[in-house]
Design a protein around this motif. Structure first.
Motif, short mmCIF file in Angstrom:
data_model
loop_
_atom_site.label_atom_id
_atom_site.label_comp_id
_atom_site.label_asym_id
_atom_site.label_seq_id
_atom_site.Cartn_x
_atom_site.Cartn_y
_atom_site.Cartn_z
N ARG A 40 0.82 -1.20 0.00
CA ARG A 40 0.00 0.00 0.00
C ARG A 40 0.86 1.26 0.00
N SER A 41 2.02 1.19 0.65
CA SER A 41 2.89 2.36 0.72
C SER A 41 3.48 2.73 -0.64
N VAL A 42 3.60 1.75 -1.55
CA VAL A 42 4.15 2.04 -2.87
C VAL A 42 3.05 2.25 -3.92
N PHE A 167 -7.28 -7.16 0.20
CA PHE A 167 -5.83 -7.11 0.35
C PHE A 167 -5.17 -6.56 -0.91
N ALA A 168 -4.27 -5.61 -0.73
CA ALA A 168 -3.60 -4.98 -1.86
C ALA A 168 -2.52 -5.87 -2.47
N PHE A 169 -1.95 -6.78 -1.67
CA PHE A 169 -0.81 -7.56 -2.18
C PHE A 169 -1.22 -8.70 -3.11
N LEU A 170 -2.53 -8.94 -3.27
CA LEU A 170 -2.98 -10.03 -4.14
C LEU A 170 -3.08 -9.56 -5.58
N LYS A 171 -1.96 -9.20 -6.16
CA LYS A 171 -1.89 -8.74 -7.55
C LYS A 171 -1.11 -9.78 -8.36
N GLN A 172 -1.83 -10.62 -9.10
CA GLN A 172 -1.19 -11.73 -9.77
C GLN A 172 -0.28 -11.29 -10.92
N ASP A 173 -0.47 -10.08 -11.44
CA ASP A 173 0.34 -9.63 -12.57
C ASP A 173 1.52 -8.77 -12.14
N ASP A 174 1.63 -8.46 -10.85
CA ASP A 174 2.70 -7.58 -10.40
C ASP A 174 3.49 -8.13 -9.22
N LEU A 175 2.82 -8.76 -8.27
CA LEU A 175 3.43 -9.02 -6.98
C LEU A 175 3.67 -10.49 -6.68
N THR A 176 3.55 -11.36 -7.66
CA THR A 176 4.00 -12.73 -7.46
C THR A 176 5.52 -12.76 -7.58
N PRO A 220 1.14 13.44 -13.57
CA PRO A 220 2.55 13.21 -13.92
C PRO A 220 3.33 12.64 -12.73
N GLY A 221 4.18 11.68 -13.04
CA GLY A 221 4.96 11.07 -11.98
C GLY A 221 5.62 9.79 -12.46
N PRO A 222 6.30 9.07 -11.57
CA PRO A 222 7.05 7.86 -11.96
C PRO A 222 6.18 6.79 -12.58
N LEU A 223 4.97 6.55 -12.03
CA LEU A 223 4.11 5.49 -12.57
C LEU A 223 3.69 5.82 -13.99
N GLN A 224 3.28 7.07 -14.23
CA GLN A 224 2.87 7.46 -15.57
C GLN A 224 4.00 7.29 -16.58
N GLU A 225 5.21 7.68 -16.20
CA GLU A 225 6.36 7.55 -17.10
C GLU A 225 6.71 6.08 -17.34
N LYS A 226 6.54 5.25 -16.31
CA LYS A 226 6.82 3.83 -16.46
C LYS A 226 5.86 3.18 -17.44
N VAL A 227 4.58 3.56 -17.35
CA VAL A 227 3.59 3.00 -18.28
C VAL A 227 3.90 3.45 -19.71
N LYS A 228 4.23 4.72 -19.88
CA LYS A 228 4.57 5.22 -21.21
C LYS A 228 5.74 4.45 -21.81
N SER A 229 6.75 4.18 -20.99
CA SER A 229 7.92 3.47 -21.50
C SER A 229 7.58 2.05 -21.93
N ARG A 230 6.61 1.44 -21.26
CA ARG A 230 6.20 0.08 -21.65
C ARG A 230 5.49 0.11 -22.99
N TRP A 231 4.65 1.15 -23.26
CA TRP A 231 3.96 1.22 -24.54
C TRP A 231 4.96 1.28 -25.68
#
Length: 356
Positions: A40-42, A167-176, A220-231
């Motif tokens: 949750r903190s991230v 629960f926030a940690f149950l993200k099968q595409d990110d946190l396994t 604008p921020g790190p998450l937005q830039e990270k998504v753009k870089s993946r595209w």
């Protein structure tokens, strides 16, 4: 004769098992709580995973006269179900899938003899005309799960929904562990190139499969830039294989696209024969991704022939000032607030296209 093990007796050590059990339970609780707090903190929040089981559960809600949204993630993010219900008179069923081709779902609905409703189909040309690979496989897997889902899989889904909403940690595409290891930077090597990653978590999903962009990505921020870089990597096609002559490879791609046109026409005509309707929609795209799509998949090359061959109506966002006025924060999808306003403006065009 008795074997040497016939009188075997396992000796249970004389240990404080009750205390050990309590200590283990407390340790597990602390570890889970610490991991949940960290997630949750991230920026992670409790939300459903968009699994094949959730899609299959939603697919079962389709009725003979339903309005169904299909296609890629732009229809998934940018279509507000409340506004569509208010404007079209019936609540749509959300069957669009991220990173997928619409055709397998269109074919499945066309082959359903009970369905004669309305399909709103999102078209991202590189996804819709994909000859194979993940875009086609993602949709095919979802359709197969719907037709072959077992009771064990259904029960597992029912159990997982309230847990994922808590629960926030149950993200099968990110946190396994598997996905966390994929974040390690491994450079491409000869004959061993690292495939592009899908964007990280940047949306919430509810029980109707309505996706909404999280606020961290909308600004604008790190998450937005990270998504753009993946595209950038995902929408850059790999080079043609060296073991096939370039002319042969291009001819095969052309044949695959021609086959997709033929199959789409057949599916649309089958739906029309039962009184069904189909409308194709090109949802907004912005920035460098729009520049790339306009160059790699020109409108006149793929969109216009699709409408001409199927005879279906189409809504292209750039044709209408009220639809083209939106900016996608990470280039490909609208923010949660803009998706509501966009849908409100889209409804009159849908009503006209569907002759409602």
């Amino acid at each position: 004769m008795h074997s040497s093990t016939s009188n075997f007796e396992r000796v249970i050590p004389d240990l404080p098992w009750r205390g050990i059990t309590v200590a283990v339970a407390v340790g597990v609780f602390i570890a889970v709580a610490a991991w949940e707090v960290h997630c949750r903190s991230v920026g992670y929040e409790p939300t459903l995973n968009d699994t094949e089981d959730l899609w299959a559960h939603t697919r079962r809600r389709v009725e003979p006269e339903s309005i169904v949204l299909i296609g890629d993630s732009r229809a998934w993010f940018d279509s507000d179900l409340d506004e569509l219900e208010r404007g079209l008179g019936r609540r749509p069923v959300q069957l669009a899938l991220r990173g997928s081709c619409a055709y397998p779902v269109l074919e499945d609905l066309a082959n359903d003899p009970h369905f004669h409703g309305t399909i709103i189909c999102s078209v991202v040309p590189r996804m819709f005309f994909a000859p194979g690979g993940p875009p086609l496989e993602n949709a095919q897997k979802a359709v197969r799960r719907y037709h072959g889902q077992t009771w064990a899989q259904r029960v597992s889904h029912w159990v997982s929904v309230p847990l994922e909403e808590s629960f926030a940690f149950l993200k099968q595409d990110d946190l396994t562990l598997e996905d966390l290891l994929k974040d390690l930077r491994i450079p491409d090597r000869p004959y061993a190139q690292v495939p592009p990653r899908l964007p990280p978590y940047f949306c919430s999903v509810d029980r109707e499969r309505r996706a909404r962009m999280v606020e961290q990505c909308a600004r604008p921020g790190p998450l937005q830039e990270k998504v753009k870089s993946r595209w950038s990597r995902l929408f850059t096609p790999p080079p043609p294989p060296k073991f096939i002559p370039k002319e042969v490879f291009e001819a095969r791609i052309g044949e695959a696209i021609a086959a997709r046109y033929r199959n789409t026409v057949a599916a649309v005509e089958k739906l029309r024969s039962r009184g069904g309707k189909v409308v194709f929609v090109r949802y907004p795209v912005s920035g460098k991704l729009k520049e790339y799509e306009d160059k790699a998949t020109p409108r006149a090359q793929l969109w216009e022939p699709l409408l001409q061959q199927t005879g279906a109506p189409g809504i292209y966002f750039e044709d209408f000032p009220e639809l083209s006025a939106f900016d996608c924060p990470e280039w490909s999808h609208l923010s949660a607030g803009d998706s509501v306003e966009f849908t409100k403006r889209l409804v009159p065009h849908l009503r006209k296209a569907l002759q409602l």
